[in-house]
Design an enzyme around this catalytic site. Structure first.
Site, PDB file in Angstrom:
ATOM      1  N   SER A 142       0.885  -1.179   0.000  1.00 23.77           N
ATOM      2  CA  SER A 142       0.000   0.000   0.000  1.00 23.77           C
ATOM      3  C   SER A 142       0.912   1.215   0.000  1.00 23.77           C
ATOM      4  O   SER A 142       2.094   1.118   0.365  1.00 23.77           O
ATOM      5  CB  SER A 142      -0.839  -0.009   1.281  1.00 23.77           C
ATOM      6  OG  SER A 142      -1.450   1.251   1.497  1.00 23.77           O
ATOM      7  N   TYR A 155      -1.906  -1.341  10.413  1.00 23.50           N
ATOM      8  CA  TYR A 155      -1.888  -1.427   8.947  1.00 23.50           C
ATOM      9  C   TYR A 155      -0.569  -0.873   8.393  1.00 23.50           C
ATOM     10  O   TYR A 155       0.084  -1.496   7.555  1.00 23.50           O
ATOM     11  CB  TYR A 155      -3.088  -0.641   8.403  1.00 23.50           C
ATOM     12  CG  TYR A 155      -3.364  -0.823   6.927  1.00 23.50           C
ATOM     13  CD1 TYR A 155      -4.138  -1.891   6.466  1.00 23.50           C
ATOM     14  CD2 TYR A 155      -2.875   0.073   5.984  1.00 23.50           C
ATOM     15  CE1 TYR A 155      -4.415  -2.046   5.114  1.00 23.50           C
ATOM     16  CE2 TYR A 155      -3.149  -0.069   4.635  1.00 23.50           C
ATOM     17  CZ  TYR A 155      -3.929  -1.132   4.210  1.00 23.50           C
ATOM     18  OH  TYR A 155      -4.193  -1.287   2.863  1.00 23.50           O
TER      19      TYR A 155
HETATM   20  P1  NAD Z   1     -11.450  -6.225   0.193  1.00 23.22           P
HETATM   21  O1  NAD Z   1     -12.031  -6.098   1.564  1.00 23.22           O
HETATM   22  O2  NAD Z   1     -12.299  -5.917  -0.992  1.00 23.22           O
HETATM   23  O3  NAD Z   1     -10.823  -7.672  -0.045  1.00 23.22           O
HETATM   24  C1  NAD Z   1     -10.073  -8.309   0.938  1.00 23.22           C
HETATM   25  C2  NAD Z   1      -9.980  -9.774   0.593  1.00 23.22           C
HETATM   26  O4  NAD Z   1      -9.245 -10.429   1.633  1.00 23.22           O
HETATM   27  C3  NAD Z   1     -11.350 -10.463   0.521  1.00 23.22           C
HETATM   28  O5  NAD Z   1     -11.320 -11.480  -0.459  1.00 23.22           O
HETATM   29  C4  NAD Z   1     -11.473 -11.084   1.917  1.00 23.22           C
HETATM   30  O6  NAD Z   1     -12.359 -12.202   1.975  1.00 23.22           O
HETATM   31  C5  NAD Z   1     -10.035 -11.500   2.139  1.00 23.22           C
HETATM   32  N1  NAD Z   1      -9.728 -11.734   3.540  1.00 23.22           N
HETATM   33  C6  NAD Z   1      -9.932 -10.927   4.603  1.00 23.22           C
HETATM   34  N2  NAD Z   1      -9.545 -11.547   5.727  1.00 23.22           N
HETATM   35  C7  NAD Z   1      -9.086 -12.771   5.367  1.00 23.22           C
HETATM   36  C8  NAD Z   1      -8.550 -13.886   6.076  1.00 23.22           C
HETATM   37  N3  NAD Z   1      -8.418 -13.870   7.407  1.00 23.22           N
HETATM   38  N4  NAD Z   1      -8.196 -14.981   5.370  1.00 23.22           N
HETATM   39  C9  NAD Z   1      -8.348 -15.032   4.025  1.00 23.22           C
HETATM   40  N5  NAD Z   1      -8.842 -14.005   3.303  1.00 23.22           N
HETATM   41  C10 NAD Z   1      -9.205 -12.896   3.974  1.00 23.22           C
HETATM   42  O7  NAD Z   1     -10.143  -5.288   0.239  1.00 23.22           O
HETATM   43  P2  NAD Z   1      -9.242  -4.666  -0.922  1.00 23.22           P
HETATM   44  O8  NAD Z   1      -9.376  -3.195  -0.828  1.00 23.22           O
HETATM   45  O9  NAD Z   1      -9.470  -5.335  -2.216  1.00 23.22           O
HETATM   46  O10 NAD Z   1      -7.783  -5.012  -0.363  1.00 23.22           O
HETATM   47  C11 NAD Z   1      -6.939  -5.973  -0.945  1.00 23.22           C
HETATM   48  C12 NAD Z   1      -5.499  -5.674  -0.579  1.00 23.22           C
HETATM   49  O11 NAD Z   1      -5.120  -4.410  -1.123  1.00 23.22           O
HETATM   50  C13 NAD Z   1      -5.277  -5.581   0.933  1.00 23.22           C
HETATM   51  O12 NAD Z   1      -4.031  -6.166   1.263  1.00 23.22           O
HETATM   52  C14 NAD Z   1      -5.250  -4.091   1.176  1.00 23.22           C
HETATM   53  O13 NAD Z   1      -4.521  -3.756   2.321  1.00 23.22           O
HETATM   54  C15 NAD Z   1      -4.588  -3.600  -0.097  1.00 23.22           C
HETATM   55  N6  NAD Z   1      -4.839  -2.195  -0.389  1.00 23.22           N
HETATM   56  C16 NAD Z   1      -6.106  -1.727  -0.571  1.00 23.22           C
HETATM   57  C17 NAD Z   1      -6.292  -0.377  -0.847  1.00 23.22           C
HETATM   58  C18 NAD Z   1      -7.647   0.214  -1.070  1.00 23.22           C
HETATM   59  O14 NAD Z   1      -7.746   1.452  -1.173  1.00 23.22           O
HETATM   60  N7  NAD Z   1      -8.704  -0.554  -1.200  1.00 23.22           N
HETATM   61  C19 NAD Z   1      -5.191   0.475  -0.936  1.00 23.22           C
HETATM   62  C20 NAD Z   1      -3.930  -0.036  -0.737  1.00 23.22           C
HETATM   63  C21 NAD Z   1      -3.753  -1.379  -0.472  1.00 23.22           C
END
Ligand code: NAD
Length: 260
Positions: A142, A155
């Protein structure tokens, strides 16, 4: 490079039932890779979306907090497909609170899911990648792996740690055909961020649209979300031959957030 240049390659994408993980899984499938999915919620919908690309799919419900379940997931994928060529460590959660009030169980969960799970998957797939002398490990860090924000201690610590793990993995594989890199998105409008928009709208008694504009204006100069499709295209690029010597990079796609 043909459109289906990943045909015959097998990819494991953690946390791929929604959001960025599903977006990346779709892009890799479009390029021809078989996809092993993981995550909670409606996995059938995710499997159907991937199958549209005519590739093989598997689903494993491993909880990324549990090293035994992670080992089981990797073993099962290998028992079906022999090799995992591409690993995308994407599963992640967020919790927002000042340090003094940060619940200990949330700290433990965020460190386990957003950081330690990548250690467990990486150590399990590396021997197979070394045998084939080819592999791609992509860690979804991130912009919070590069800079901090108040109230996100767990985080930010986990994402900084993940970039560290990325660099070490890249160094330990530097003379091989295996590469390891981190992708560092800014805001992406997924369920993880929608929760933060909704919390802001409630706290300030403003509309969701206003809360969205406020969220973007606080951090992201482009005033625009990065999309899962854009992140998927970057992951596909890192898997191409052009990515052969990109090693240990933390590549931000953040609308200028970290440039400030
Ligand atoms: P999201 O909530 O849409 O998806 C998260 C995924 O992780 C889902 O499939 C969920 O079921 C799974 N998950 C959660 N806990 C789990 C566990 N204990 N075991 C197995 N699977 C689990 O979130 P997202 O925004 O798509 O985030 C995905 C990645 O991208 C994350 O690592 C997040 O930190 C990173 N990220 C997101 C953003 C953003 O703005 N959305 C920005 C930077 C980084």
């Amino acid at each position: 490079m043909s459109d289906r240049f990943l045909s015959g390659k097998n990819a494991l994408v953690t946390g791929s039932t929604s959001g960025i993980g599903l977006g990346i899984a779709k892009s890799l499938a479009q390029a021809g890779a078989n996809i092993a999915l993981n995550g909670f919620g409606d996995h059938q919908r995710a499997v159907s979306e991937i199958e549209k690309w005519g590739v093989k799919t598997l689903y494993h419900p491993a909880d990324m907090r549990k090293s035994g379940e992670i080992s089981d997931m990797v073993s099962i994928v290998k028992s079906h497909w022999q090799h995992i060529d591409i690993l995308v460590n994407n599963a992640g959660i967020q919790y927002v609170s000042p340090i003094e009030k940060f619940p200990i169980d949330k700290w433990d969960d965020i460190l386990a899911i957003n950081l330690s799970s990548s250690f467990h998957t990486t150590r399990s797939v590396l021997p197979g990648m070394r045998e084939k002398n080819w592999g791609r490990i992509i860690n979804l860090a991130s912009v919070h792996g590069l800079v901090g924000s108040a109230d996100k201690s767990a985080y930010v610590a986990a994402k900084h740690g993940l970039i560290g793990l990325t660099k070490v993995t890249a160094l330990e594989t530097a003379t091989t055909g295996i590469t390891c890199n981190a992708i560092c998105p800014g805001w992406v409008l997924t369920p993880l961020v929608q929760q933060q928009v909704d919390a802001k709208a409630n706290a300030l008694n403003i509309s969701t649209d206003e809360a969205t504009r406020l969220l973007l204006s606080e951090k992201e100069p482009s005033m625009q979300f990065t999309t899962p499709e854009e992140l998927g295209a970057l992951a596909v690029f890192l898997c191409s031959n052009a990515g052969n010597n990109i090693r240990g990079a933390a590549w931000n796609m953040d609308g200028g957030w970290a440039a400030q």
